[in-house]
Design a protein around this motif. Structure first.
Motif, PDB file in Angstrom:
ATOM      1  N   VAL A 176       0.938  -1.393  -0.063  1.00  0.00           N
ATOM      2  CA  VAL A 176       0.078   0.096   0.153  1.00  0.00           C
ATOM      3  C   VAL A 176       0.846   1.216   0.054  1.00  0.00           C
ATOM      4  CG1 VAL A 176      -1.633   1.307   1.224  1.00  0.00           C
ATOM      5  CG2 VAL A 176      -2.026  -1.184   1.369  1.00  0.00           C
ATOM      6  N   GLN A 177       0.612   2.109  -0.869  1.00  0.00           N
ATOM      7  CA  GLN A 177       1.487   3.291  -0.850  1.00  0.00           C
ATOM      8  C   GLN A 177       0.343   4.483  -0.935  1.00  0.00           C
ATOM      9  OE1 GLN A 177       3.732   3.174  -4.546  1.00  0.00           O
ATOM     10  NE2 GLN A 177       5.432   2.423  -3.380  1.00  0.00           N
ATOM     11  N   LEU A 178       0.654   5.467  -0.024  1.00  0.00           N
ATOM     12  CA  LEU A 178      -0.104   6.912   0.446  1.00  0.00           C
ATOM     13  C   LEU A 178       0.553   8.021  -0.148  1.00  0.00           C
ATOM     14  CD1 LEU A 178      -1.437   5.658   3.813  1.00  0.00           C
ATOM     15  CD2 LEU A 178      -2.576   5.289   1.554  1.00  0.00           C
ATOM     16  N   GLN A 179      -0.191   8.738  -0.787  1.00  0.00           N
ATOM     17  CA  GLN A 179       0.514   9.998  -1.284  1.00  0.00           C
ATOM     18  C   GLN A 179      -0.272  11.140  -0.897  1.00  0.00           C
ATOM     19  OE1 GLN A 179       3.580  10.194  -3.335  1.00  0.00           O
ATOM     20  NE2 GLN A 179       3.104  12.873  -2.980  1.00  0.00           N
ATOM     21  N   ALA A 180       0.359  11.944   0.144  1.00  0.00           N
ATOM     22  CA  ALA A 180      -0.741  13.149   0.652  1.00  0.00           C
ATOM     23  C   ALA A 180      -0.352  14.174  -0.191  1.00  0.00           C
ATOM     24  CB  ALA A 180      -0.444  13.223   2.089  1.00  0.00           C
ATOM     25  N   SER A 181      -1.478  15.232  -0.321  1.00  0.00           N
ATOM     26  CA  SER A 181      -0.894  16.619  -1.068  1.00  0.00           C
ATOM     27  C   SER A 181      -1.976  17.694  -0.567  1.00  0.00           C
ATOM     28  CB  SER A 181      -1.143  16.161  -2.476  1.00  0.00           C
ATOM     29  OG  SER A 181      -2.542  15.895  -2.844  1.00  0.00           O
ATOM     30  N   GLY A 182      -1.817  18.759  -0.976  1.00  0.00           N
ATOM     31  CA  GLY A 182      -2.823  19.738  -0.467  1.00  0.00           C
ATOM     32  C   GLY A 182      -2.449  20.773   0.446  1.00  0.00           C
ATOM     33  N   GLY A 183      -0.926  20.534   1.175  1.00  0.00           N
ATOM     34  CA  GLY A 183      -0.783  21.460   2.180  1.00  0.00           C
ATOM     35  C   GLY A 183      -0.263  22.886   1.589  1.00  0.00           C
ATOM     36  N   GLY A 184      -0.041  23.719   2.447  1.00  0.00           N
ATOM     37  CA  GLY A 184       0.321  25.054   1.956  1.00  0.00           C
ATOM     38  C   GLY A 184       0.368  26.068   3.104  1.00  0.00           C
ATOM     39  N   LEU A 185       0.315  27.368   2.791  1.00  0.00           N
ATOM     40  CA  LEU A 185       0.712  28.542   3.831  1.00  0.00           C
ATOM     41  C   LEU A 185      -0.758  29.180   3.606  1.00  0.00           C
ATOM     42  CD1 LEU A 185       1.812  30.513   5.571  1.00  0.00           C
ATOM     43  CD2 LEU A 185       2.561  31.802   3.672  1.00  0.00           C
ATOM     44  N   VAL A 186      -1.444  29.242   4.654  1.00  0.00           N
ATOM     45  CA  VAL A 186      -2.887  30.103   4.837  1.00  0.00           C
ATOM     46  C   VAL A 186      -2.947  30.852   6.092  1.00  0.00           C
ATOM     47  CG1 VAL A 186      -3.814  28.227   5.891  1.00  0.00           C
ATOM     48  CG2 VAL A 186      -5.280  29.473   4.304  1.00  0.00           C
ATOM     49  N   GLN A 187      -3.847  32.047   5.947  1.00  0.00           N
ATOM     50  CA  GLN A 187      -3.983  32.691   7.021  1.00  0.00           C
ATOM     51  C   GLN A 187      -4.878  32.097   7.932  1.00  0.00           C
ATOM     52  OE1 GLN A 187      -5.132  36.644   5.461  1.00  0.00           O
ATOM     53  NE2 GLN A 187      -2.905  37.236   5.547  1.00  0.00           N
ATOM     54  N   ALA A 188      -4.857  32.584   9.132  1.00  0.00           N
ATOM     55  CA  ALA A 188      -5.789  32.121  10.236  1.00  0.00           C
ATOM     56  C   ALA A 188      -7.285  32.531   9.750  1.00  0.00           C
ATOM     57  CB  ALA A 188      -5.324  32.765  11.503  1.00  0.00           C
ATOM     58  N   GLY A 189      -8.129  31.493   9.880  1.00  0.00           N
ATOM     59  CA  GLY A 189      -9.470  31.607   9.628  1.00  0.00           C
ATOM     60  C   GLY A 189      -9.644  31.161   7.959  1.00  0.00           C
ATOM     61  N   GLY A 190      -8.668  30.698   7.471  1.00  0.00           N
ATOM     62  CA  GLY A 190      -8.835  30.256   6.036  1.00  0.00           C
ATOM     63  C   GLY A 190      -9.289  28.837   5.934  1.00  0.00           C
ATOM     64  N   SER A 191      -8.995  28.273   4.811  1.00  0.00           N
ATOM     65  CA  SER A 191      -9.431  26.662   4.709  1.00  0.00           C
ATOM     66  C   SER A 191      -8.349  26.166   3.607  1.00  0.00           C
ATOM     67  CB  SER A 191     -10.754  26.841   4.097  1.00  0.00           C
ATOM     68  OG  SER A 191     -11.836  27.357   4.774  1.00  0.00           O
ATOM     69  N   LEU A 192      -8.296  24.967   3.699  1.00  0.00           N
ATOM     70  CA  LEU A 192      -7.404  23.931   2.961  1.00  0.00           C
ATOM     71  C   LEU A 192      -8.246  22.829   2.910  1.00  0.00           C
ATOM     72  CD1 LEU A 192      -3.638  24.549   3.994  1.00  0.00           C
ATOM     73  CD2 LEU A 192      -4.716  25.128   1.691  1.00  0.00           C
ATOM     74  N   ARG A 193      -8.135  22.014   1.759  1.00  0.00           N
ATOM     75  CA  ARG A 193      -8.328  20.822   1.605  1.00  0.00           C
ATOM     76  C   ARG A 193      -7.006  19.772   1.221  1.00  0.00           C
ATOM     77  NH1 ARG A 193     -12.297  17.235  -2.677  1.00  0.00           N
ATOM     78  NH2 ARG A 193     -10.603  17.603  -3.848  1.00  0.00           N
ATOM     79  N   LEU A 194      -6.923  18.734   2.211  1.00  0.00           N
ATOM     80  CA  LEU A 194      -5.871  17.763   2.031  1.00  0.00           C
ATOM     81  C   LEU A 194      -6.309  16.405   1.337  1.00  0.00           C
ATOM     82  CD1 LEU A 194      -3.858  17.939   5.400  1.00  0.00           C
ATOM     83  CD2 LEU A 194      -3.672  19.257   3.535  1.00  0.00           C
ATOM     84  N   SER A 195      -5.480  16.128   0.391  1.00  0.00           N
ATOM     85  CA  SER A 195      -6.071  14.813  -0.387  1.00  0.00           C
ATOM     86  C   SER A 195      -4.956  13.639   0.139  1.00  0.00           C
ATOM     87  CB  SER A 195      -5.884  15.102  -1.815  1.00  0.00           C
ATOM     88  OG  SER A 195      -6.926  16.292  -2.086  1.00  0.00           O
ATOM     89  N   GLY A 236       3.821  12.663   4.212  1.00  0.00           N
ATOM     90  CA  GLY A 236       3.314  14.097   4.902  1.00  0.00           C
ATOM     91  C   GLY A 236       3.076  15.324   3.980  1.00  0.00           C
ATOM     92  N   THR A 237       2.327  16.039   4.464  1.00  0.00           N
ATOM     93  CA  THR A 237       2.236  17.390   3.457  1.00  0.00           C
ATOM     94  C   THR A 237       2.113  18.533   4.775  1.00  0.00           C
ATOM     95  OG1 THR A 237       1.094  18.642   2.048  1.00  0.00           O
ATOM     96  CG2 THR A 237      -0.356  17.203   3.295  1.00  0.00           C
ATOM     97  N   LEU A 238       2.897  19.551   4.478  1.00  0.00           N
ATOM     98  CA  LEU A 238       3.063  20.760   5.488  1.00  0.00           C
ATOM     99  C   LEU A 238       2.095  21.574   5.445  1.00  0.00           C
ATOM    100  CD1 LEU A 238       4.637  22.099   7.507  1.00  0.00           C
ATOM    101  CD2 LEU A 238       5.914  23.369   5.760  1.00  0.00           C
ATOM    102  N   VAL A 239       1.265  22.036   6.425  1.00  0.00           N
ATOM    103  CA  VAL A 239       0.216  23.145   6.565  1.00  0.00           C
ATOM    104  C   VAL A 239       0.985  24.137   7.484  1.00  0.00           C
ATOM    105  CG1 VAL A 239      -2.129  23.717   7.217  1.00  0.00           C
ATOM    106  CG2 VAL A 239      -1.753  21.526   6.280  1.00  0.00           C
ATOM    107  N   THR A 240       0.747  25.259   7.059  1.00  0.00           N
ATOM    108  CA  THR A 240       1.425  26.344   7.864  1.00  0.00           C
ATOM    109  C   THR A 240       0.212  27.529   7.985  1.00  0.00           C
ATOM    110  OG1 THR A 240       3.562  26.208   7.173  1.00  0.00           O
ATOM    111  CG2 THR A 240       3.262  28.311   8.080  1.00  0.00           C
ATOM    112  N   VAL A 241      -0.083  27.922   9.352  1.00  0.00           N
ATOM    113  CA  VAL A 241      -1.261  28.925   9.396  1.00  0.00           C
ATOM    114  C   VAL A 241      -0.633  29.936   9.997  1.00  0.00           C
ATOM    115  CG1 VAL A 241      -3.592  29.347  10.372  1.00  0.00           C
ATOM    116  CG2 VAL A 241      -2.980  26.926   9.581  1.00  0.00           C
ATOM    117  N   SER A 242      -0.743  31.000   9.301  1.00  0.00           N
ATOM    118  CA  SER A 242      -0.322  32.297   9.906  1.00  0.00           C
ATOM    119  C   SER A 242      -1.108  32.946  10.515  1.00  0.00           C
ATOM    120  CB  SER A 242       0.359  33.169   8.830  1.00  0.00           C
ATOM    121  OG  SER A 242      -0.730  33.324   7.767  1.00  0.00           O
ATOM    122  N   SER A 243      -0.830  34.003  11.694  1.00  0.00           N
ATOM    123  CA  SER A 243      -1.908  34.685  12.499  1.00  0.00           C
ATOM    124  C   SER A 243      -1.882  36.111  11.768  1.00  0.00           C
ATOM    125  CB  SER A 243      -1.151  34.865  13.893  1.00  0.00           C
ATOM    126  OG  SER A 243      -0.029  35.237  14.013  1.00  0.00           O
TER     127      SER A 243
END
Length: 124
Positions: free
Chosen positions: A1-20, A117-124
């Motif tokens: 089984v291989q898993l590939q995560a994606s969708g991370g990124g930089l977003v401001q507080a209150g924002g949205s992201l969808r990881l896949s 893994g995919t990095l999610v960064t939420v800025s204040s």
């Protein structure tokens, strides 16, 4: 089984992201799927899990009402929709899979398969 995560990124507080998370597996519906996260200097933390049928989900208290886990068995995909993001959500997010239904409430060590893994960064 291989898993590939994606969708991370930089977003401001209150924002949205969808990881896949794309799974390379013959019968995706045989696996429970989960998301974990690990912030710098902290242990890997459970975020959300979805059952094989998709009928049951569970979340860590800190994301309830803000995150939604879902799966598309036709596409061998699991998603994590994240809304109202907070700086404390900043972490590397990992998808995980396991065949055993008893893993549903299990810790990270219960899962056999992991994505990169995919990095999610939420800025204040």
């Amino acid at each position: 089984v291989q898993l590939q995560a994606s969708g991370g990124g930089l977003v401001q507080a209150g924002g949205s992201l969808r990881l896949s998370c794309a799974a390379s597996v013959r019968t995706f519906s045989n696996y429970i799927m989960a998301w974990f996260r690990q912030a710098p200097g902290k242990e890997r933390e459970f975020v959300a899990v979805i059952s094989k049928s998709g009928a049951s989900t569970n979340y860590v208290d800190s994301v309830k009402g803000r995150f939604t886990i879902s799966r598309d068995d036709a596409k061998n995909m699991v998603y994590l929709q994240m809304s109202n993001l907070k700086p404390e959500d900043t972490a590397v997010y990992y998808c995980a899979a396991d065949r055993s239904s008893s893993t549903f409430y299990g810790p990270a060590g219960s899962y056999l398969y992991w994505g990169q893994g995919t990095l999610v960064t939420v800025s204040s």
